[in-house]
Design an enzyme around this catalytic site. Structure first.
Site, PDB file in Angstrom:
ATOM      1  N   PHE A 136       0.865  -1.184   0.000  1.00 34.58           N
ATOM      2  CA  PHE A 136       0.000   0.000   0.000  1.00 34.58           C
ATOM      3  C   PHE A 136       0.895   1.226   0.000  1.00 34.58           C
ATOM      4  CE2 PHE A 136      -2.342   3.518   1.807  1.00 34.58           C
ATOM      5  CZ  PHE A 136      -3.492   3.469   1.042  1.00 34.58           C
ATOM      6  N   ASP A 221       9.371   2.415   1.618  1.00 29.08           N
ATOM      7  CA  ASP A 221       8.221   3.195   2.077  1.00 29.08           C
ATOM      8  C   ASP A 221       8.077   2.956   3.575  1.00 29.08           C
ATOM      9  OD1 ASP A 221       5.768   4.177   2.859  1.00 29.08           O
ATOM     10  OD2 ASP A 221       4.708   3.538   1.040  1.00 29.08           O
ATOM     11  N   LYS A 255       2.924   9.512   8.076  1.00 29.11           N
ATOM     12  CA  LYS A 255       2.061   9.257   9.240  1.00 29.11           C
ATOM     13  C   LYS A 255       2.519   9.845  10.576  1.00 29.11           C
ATOM     14  CE  LYS A 255      -0.880   5.636   7.575  1.00 29.11           C
ATOM     15  NZ  LYS A 255      -0.541   5.048   6.283  1.00 29.11           N
TER      16      LYS A 255
HETATM   17  C1  LIG Z   1      -0.761   5.314   4.891  1.00 33.08           C
HETATM   18  C2  LIG Z   1       0.301   4.908   3.940  1.00 33.08           C
HETATM   19  C3  LIG Z   1       0.538   5.608   2.756  1.00 33.08           C
HETATM   20  C4  LIG Z   1      -0.343   6.744   2.301  1.00 33.08           C
HETATM   21  O1  LIG Z   1      -0.279   7.823   3.165  1.00 33.08           O
HETATM   22  P1  LIG Z   1      -1.413   8.980   3.062  1.00 33.08           P
HETATM   23  O2  LIG Z   1      -0.912  10.011   4.028  1.00 33.08           O
HETATM   24  O3  LIG Z   1      -2.696   8.348   3.448  1.00 33.08           O
HETATM   25  O4  LIG Z   1      -1.410   9.458   1.680  1.00 33.08           O
HETATM   26  C5  LIG Z   1       1.585   5.217   1.967  1.00 33.08           C
HETATM   27  N1  LIG Z   1       2.375   4.174   2.313  1.00 33.08           N
HETATM   28  C6  LIG Z   1       2.168   3.470   3.441  1.00 33.08           C
HETATM   29  C7  LIG Z   1       3.096   2.341   3.775  1.00 33.08           C
HETATM   30  C8  LIG Z   1       1.129   3.802   4.289  1.00 33.08           C
HETATM   31  O5  LIG Z   1       0.918   3.088   5.392  1.00 33.08           O
END
Ligand SMILES: *Cc1c(COP(=O)(O)O)cnc(C)c1O
Length: 403
Positions: A136, A221, A255
């Site tokens: 994700f 990420d 986050k």
């Molecule tokens: C939540 C998340 C995103 C997206 O972040 P947003 O601030 O909702 O755009 C991207 N990568 C990972 C691993 C996430 O957990």
């Protein structure tokens, strides 16, 4: 009170999230209160965002002071908090292993941080990205192109191209997919949205080796796993998660970084930090002084209050006690990013039963429960949850048939 607000919500807001589970009015530490005055222990923390919980005095003071001094200036201009935060993140990222140049691009969210990184990888002159099934990376078109889940992708195709998905945690699959056309290998150190899936310890070191053998970048990420969530500043630095040191070329964050003030960051190390030229990318809000001051306050509190040690110790205890119930078939994670598998696909029922009992947890899949509480969660709150846990499973009907 709550029903009044949920009706107005349904009339006024787009239905992207389904009906809200609660209407919340205030929070303090790891506790929140709803519109009917009921209190909950928040074990989701705004989805791994509220690192310092709710209404932390030092975060409140930092934001208030910065907003009262200089709130927004655009990127025609620079501010001290933005520069200090970029330096600080660079130090936290590379200092434990070596001195390596880092350069940061600030955004307002995780998806935007990944968009920035996606564009940065195109500047290598290559286009192919090797990403992981179950990943994700966000909901904007570029971030969505990197996200594997079909239900999210299909309504919006065609998406930006040249993204290949391989099974997560599988080194041989990476070996087969990465080639000399590959711009970057993109993985999460732990897949959060998939239900806290932890890869084998040789996965990230192997991903780095394979990427570099082909002149590709390693892009991690850490939007969900970064900034202390797992008990180290970044998950790829965690000795339990990697068998060898990992030095990614790109790290994306968001986050927990500013504890609830919107922010994201794309950090590039070494030569990849120089791939953007003036005009290649931009943002109006990204790096604004308030968000940067908030992030600096979060980092300061994590350091001053010894939260990395607290997160490691408390997380280990929670994982151990959750695993003690036979209706939990597996517990995964590191620090305070915790996922568990239920013996039956009743995660939604468990989340609802937990809420009835006064605990907010999340059901990312039908079988899995995720906890990502504030890093300041107290022993008393976690003990109360662990004591309530068997009754929550009972109320959700998990294992009733077997018992
Ligand atoms: C939540 C998340 C995103 C997206 O972040 P947003 O601030 O909702 O755009 C991207 N990568 C990972 C691993 C996430 O957990």
């Amino acid at each position: 009170m709550t029903s009044h607000w949920t009706e107005r919500y349904a009339d006024a807001l787009m239905n992207t999230f389904g009906p809200p589970k609660l209407v919340l009015t205030r929070g303090k530490g790891a506790h929140v209160w709803d519109a009917d005055g009921r209190e909950y222990v928040d074990l989701l923390g705004g989805i791994a965002v509220n690192a310092l919980g709710h209404a932390h005095p030092r975060l409140t003071a930092a934001v208030t002071e910065q907003l009262g001094t200089l709130g927004h200036i655009s990127n025609f201009f620079a501010s001290a908090p933005q520069i200090e935060l970029a330096e600080r993140l660079g130090t936290l990222l590379v200092e434990p292993v070596e001195t390596r140049e880092t350069k940061v691009f600030f955004t307002n969210s995780g998806a935007e941080a990944n968009e920035a990184a996606f564009k940065l990888t195109r500047r290598t002159g290559r286009t192919k990205i090797v990403a992981a099934a179950g990943s994700f990376h966000g909901r904007t078109m570029g971030a969505l192109a990197l996200t594997s889940k079909l239900a999210y992708r299909e309504p919006f195709e065609p998406l930006p191209g040249d993204v290949v998905f391989v099974p997560y945690g599988d080194v041989a699959a990476l070996e087969a997919a990465v080639d000399d056309r590959t711009a970057a290998v993109l993985v999460e150190p732990i897949q959060g949205e998939a239900g806290v899936v932890v890869p084998p310890v040789d996965y990230l070191p192997s991903a780095q080796r394979i990427a570099h053998e082909h002149g590709a970048l390693l892009w991690l990420d850490e939007v969900q796993t970064g900034v202390g969530r797992t008990g180290t500043w970044f998950a790829h630095q965690h000795p339990d998660l990697v068998s060898d040191r990992v030095v990614p070329d790109i790290v994306t964050l968001a986050k927990g970084l500013a504890g609830g003030i919107p922010i994201g960051a794309c950090i590039a190390t070494g030569g990849s930090g120089k791939l953007f030229d003036p005009g290649n990318h931009g943002t109006t809000f990204g790096g604004n002084p308030v968000a940067a001051a908030a992030a600096l306050a979060v980092i300061d509190v994590i350091e001053d209050d010894g939260l990395l040690e607290h997160v490691s110790r408390l997380g280990a205890r929670i994982r151990q006690l959750l695993a003690a119930d036979p209706r939990v078939t597996e517990v995964r994670g590191a620090g305070l990013l915790i996922g568990l598998d239920l013996a039956e696909p009743k995660a939604a029922e468990v989340a609802a039963a937990a809420q009835d009992a006064g605990y907010i947890v999340n059901a990312p899949t039908p079988e899995r429960i995720r906890l990502a509480p504030p890093l300041v969660l107290t022993d008393a709150d976690s003990d109360a949850f662990l004591a309530a846990w068997p009754a929550i499973l009972d109320a959700a009907g998990v294992g009733k048939e077997i018992a």
